[in-house]
Write an enzyme that holds these catalytic residues in place. Structure first.
Site, PDB file in Angstrom:
ATOM      1  N   THR A 101      20.804   8.662 102.987  1.00 52.43           N
ATOM      2  CA  THR A 101      20.701  10.112 102.958  1.00 52.43           C
ATOM      3  C   THR A 101      21.134  10.580 104.341  1.00 52.43           C
ATOM      4  O   THR A 101      21.282   9.772 105.269  1.00 52.43           O
ATOM      5  CB  THR A 101      19.250  10.582 102.706  1.00 52.43           C
ATOM      6  OG1 THR A 101      18.385   9.897 103.614  1.00 52.43           O
ATOM      7  CG2 THR A 101      18.813  10.304 101.286  1.00 52.43           C
TER       8      THR A 101
ATOM      9  N   ARG B 206      20.315  17.943 103.834  1.00 54.57           N
ATOM     10  CA  ARG B 206      20.037  17.021 102.738  1.00 54.57           C
ATOM     11  C   ARG B 206      21.380  16.629 102.136  1.00 54.57           C
ATOM     12  O   ARG B 206      22.246  17.467 101.912  1.00 54.57           O
ATOM     13  CB  ARG B 206      19.150  17.692 101.693  1.00 54.57           C
ATOM     14  CG  ARG B 206      17.843  18.176 102.273  1.00 54.57           C
ATOM     15  CD  ARG B 206      16.900  18.600 101.199  1.00 54.57           C
ATOM     16  NE  ARG B 206      16.244  17.448 100.647  1.00 54.57           N
ATOM     17  CZ  ARG B 206      15.060  16.989 101.055  1.00 54.57           C
ATOM     18  NH1 ARG B 206      14.422  17.599 102.033  1.00 54.57           N
ATOM     19  NH2 ARG B 206      14.528  15.934 100.514  1.00 54.57           N
TER      20      ARG B 206
ATOM     21  N   GLU C 150      36.235  20.102  92.822  1.00 57.85           N
ATOM     22  CA  GLU C 150      36.177  18.830  92.090  1.00 57.85           C
ATOM     23  C   GLU C 150      37.388  17.959  92.419  1.00 57.85           C
ATOM     24  O   GLU C 150      38.514  18.445  92.477  1.00 57.85           O
ATOM     25  CB  GLU C 150      36.109  19.084  90.578  1.00 57.85           C
ATOM     26  CG  GLU C 150      34.663  19.191  90.132  1.00 57.85           C
ATOM     27  CD  GLU C 150      34.493  19.910  88.819  1.00 57.85           C
ATOM     28  OE1 GLU C 150      35.205  20.889  88.594  1.00 57.85           O
ATOM     29  OE2 GLU C 150      33.632  19.485  88.037  1.00 57.85           O
TER      30      GLU C 150
ATOM     31  N   LYS D  46      17.304  12.377 107.170  1.00 57.63           N
ATOM     32  CA  LYS D  46      16.094  11.778 107.757  1.00 57.63           C
ATOM     33  C   LYS D  46      16.336  11.544 109.253  1.00 57.63           C
ATOM     34  O   LYS D  46      16.504  12.511 109.982  1.00 57.63           O
ATOM     35  CB  LYS D  46      15.732  10.501 106.998  1.00 57.63           C
ATOM     36  CG  LYS D  46      15.427  10.783 105.514  1.00 57.63           C
ATOM     37  CD  LYS D  46      14.963   9.554 104.779  1.00 57.63           C
ATOM     38  CE  LYS D  46      14.546   9.891 103.358  1.00 57.63           C
ATOM     39  NZ  LYS D  46      15.588   9.633 102.358  1.00 57.63           N
TER      40      LYS D  46
ATOM     41  N   ASP E 112      20.340   0.124 101.760  1.00 59.29           N
ATOM     42  CA  ASP E 112      19.979   1.536 101.676  1.00 59.29           C
ATOM     43  C   ASP E 112      19.300   1.856 103.003  1.00 59.29           C
ATOM     44  O   ASP E 112      18.139   1.522 103.224  1.00 59.29           O
ATOM     45  CB  ASP E 112      19.017   1.749 100.499  1.00 59.29           C
ATOM     46  CG  ASP E 112      18.565   3.202 100.380  1.00 59.29           C
ATOM     47  OD1 ASP E 112      18.722   3.953 101.361  1.00 59.29           O
ATOM     48  OD2 ASP E 112      18.044   3.567  99.309  1.00 59.29           O
TER      49      ASP E 112
ATOM     50  N   TYR F 137      34.581  25.699  94.886  1.00 57.65           N
ATOM     51  CA  TYR F 137      34.605  24.554  93.958  1.00 57.65           C
ATOM     52  C   TYR F 137      35.736  23.609  94.348  1.00 57.65           C
ATOM     53  O   TYR F 137      36.845  24.045  94.592  1.00 57.65           O
ATOM     54  CB  TYR F 137      34.830  25.034  92.515  1.00 57.65           C
ATOM     55  CG  TYR F 137      33.639  24.721  91.642  1.00 57.65           C
ATOM     56  CD1 TYR F 137      33.232  23.397  91.466  1.00 57.65           C
ATOM     57  CD2 TYR F 137      32.923  25.727  91.009  1.00 57.65           C
ATOM     58  CE1 TYR F 137      32.125  23.101  90.677  1.00 57.65           C
ATOM     59  CE2 TYR F 137      31.818  25.429  90.232  1.00 57.65           C
ATOM     60  CZ  TYR F 137      31.423  24.112  90.072  1.00 57.65           C
ATOM     61  OH  TYR F 137      30.338  23.819  89.305  1.00 57.65           O
TER      62      TYR F 137
END
Ligand code: DSN
Length: 441
Positions: free
Chosen positions: A222, A231, A48, A225, A196, A46
């Site tokens: 992203t 991902r 954050e 692709k 984008d 974790y």
């Protein structure tokens, strides 16, 4: 203790990917290194916050990983700021709205049915619910060399609605985006312009496509692709963006965390860093160029086979086939299903001025990023294109019913009938043999 149910499904999916052709333009094969890092011990952590400013201890390694991912993204795309934490493209895009707009502000983007994306203001997306969307379209048919966009129309819309934010980029757009022209329009109305580049990020990074960076304030993408990573998502702020608002980078970071997300997925961040390392190698340049060459040859083969392409060509990694004139409105459903049967995976897609609906669309979209990763070149594209044409011949006698209530039954019958066609089984065997000649990573 092994969960054999899921394990078996994973093995079946591996077999499907090896024995078939992945032609969905938003898919690719990540390298074994990317996949290995995704399942590393970083999955347990974790973190954050941001590097050196975390809310948890034990982040010395996660910090280094994230700093390296940021540095690599900035170097590759030539931007002063990169946030590598977005879980994927949609959250990345929503963070941009959070950083630049207030709820109810007007935003403008390419309509989904015209090749845009849900998050560019479509009415069922949060971006169209919490903001006031204005959608621009594309022309259905153009002459050779022309752009699909009508820039006079886009300028008129922008001047009339004065959007706070304009999107450029799409998911089913077969041509190079003229970022410069969008930049001029955005500047004329004082809007933020966001590119984008999710679909073409790998082409831009590999030098096969022009970069939007000089003309836009923000870039989102992203990472899975054409960029061929895990991902994930990236948001980058350009020099032009910092000039418009010196606090823009901070606003983006705050929008991602704590605005929208909790802890970043450190394993994903590490895998993005690995993918960006691979993108920086000279071989990626060749890969990006080959994707475009392959797409052009595939487009020519389909046109020679009698199919109609939106824009009549492909300038990137994808092409959009308009099936209305050959097989009638809604034929995208039949095309996707019959090609699935022979092991060619692509997706049904709306076409500009779609006469049906996104669920029963009149086109199919396909791309060459994944097959190029397997080492396929122009010769293989000719084979794939011819096989697609041959297979689609079997949907000739079917027409999607105009009455919605008749469609489910009709499609079921279609599936039953094509299940009995011997030639399709033969084509499936040919595709399998062909695909196995090109290993997946
Ligand atoms: N689902 C992606 C695509 O297929 O283009 C966009 O989010």
């Amino acid at each position: 203790m092994k969960d054999s149910t899921i394990y078996n499904l994973v093995k079946k999916e591996e077999k499907r990917q090896r024995e078939g052709l992945e032609m969905i333009p938003s898919e690719n094969y990540a390298s074994t290194h990317v996949r290995a890092v995704l399942s590393s011990y970083l999955v347990n952590k974790y973190s954050e916050g941001y590097p050196k400013k975390r809310y948890y201890g034990g982040n010395e390694n996660a910090d280094e990983v994230e700093i390296i991912a940021q540095k690599r993204a900035k170097k590759i795309f030539k931007v002063p700021h990169a946030n590598v934490q977005p879980y994927s493209g949609s959250p990345a895009n929503f963070a941009v709205y959070m950083a630049t707009c207030s709820p109810g502000d007007t935003v403008m983007g390419q309509a989904l049915t015209a090749g845009g994306h849900l998050t560019h203001g479509h009415n069922v997306s949060a971006t169209g619910i919490f903001f006031k969307p204005v959608q621009y379209k594309v022309r259905r048919s153009i002459s050779k060399g022309e752009d699909l966009f009508d820039f006079d129309e886009i300028r008129k819309l922008a001047k009339e609605h004065k959007p706070k934010l304009i999107w450029v980029g799409g998911t089913a757009h077969p041509l190079i985006f003229n970022y410069k022209k969008f930049g001029i329009i955005a500047d004329e109305v004082g809007a933020y312009l966001v590119a984008d580049i999710a679909h073409v990020a790998g082409l831009i990074a590999g030098g096969a496509h022009p970069s939007p960076v000089p003309y836009v304030h923000i870039v989102t993408t992203t990472t899975h692709k054409t960029l061929r990573g895990p991902r994930g998502g990236l948001i980058m702020v350009t020099e032009k963006g910092l000039k418009k608002d010196p606090d823009l980078a901070k606003k983006i970071d705050r929008a991602v965390f704590p605005g929208l997300q909790g802890g970043p997925h450190d394993n994903q961040t590490a895998a993005i860093a690995v993918a960006l390392y691979e993108v920086a190698q000279p071989s990626f340049k060749k890969y990006a160029a080959q994707i475009v060459k392959n797409s052009k040859v595939l487009a020519e083969t389909l046109i020679e086979g009698g199919l109609t392409l939106i824009a009549g060509r492909s300038e990137n990694h994808l092409l959009l086939v308009d099936l209305t004139s050959t097989f009638g409105p809604g034929a995208g459903v039949f095309a996707q299903k019959i090609l699935d049967k022979v092991g060619i995976t692509l997706n049904k897609n709306t076409v500009p001025e779609e006469p049906m609906s996104p669920y029963y669309p009149s086109g199919v979209r396909m791309g060459t990023a994944a097959s190029t990763t397997r080492g396929m070149k122009e010769k293989e594209m000719v084979f794939i294109g011819k096989t697609i044409v041959k297979t689609l011949n079997f949907i000739k006698k079917y027409r999607m019913p105009a009455e919605k209530e008749k469609r489910t039954e009709y499609i079921k019958n279609f599936e039953n009938e094509i299940g009995k066609i011997k030639e399709l089984k033969q084509i499936r065997e040919q595709i399998k043999k062909f695909a196995l000649r090109f290993p997946i990573p």
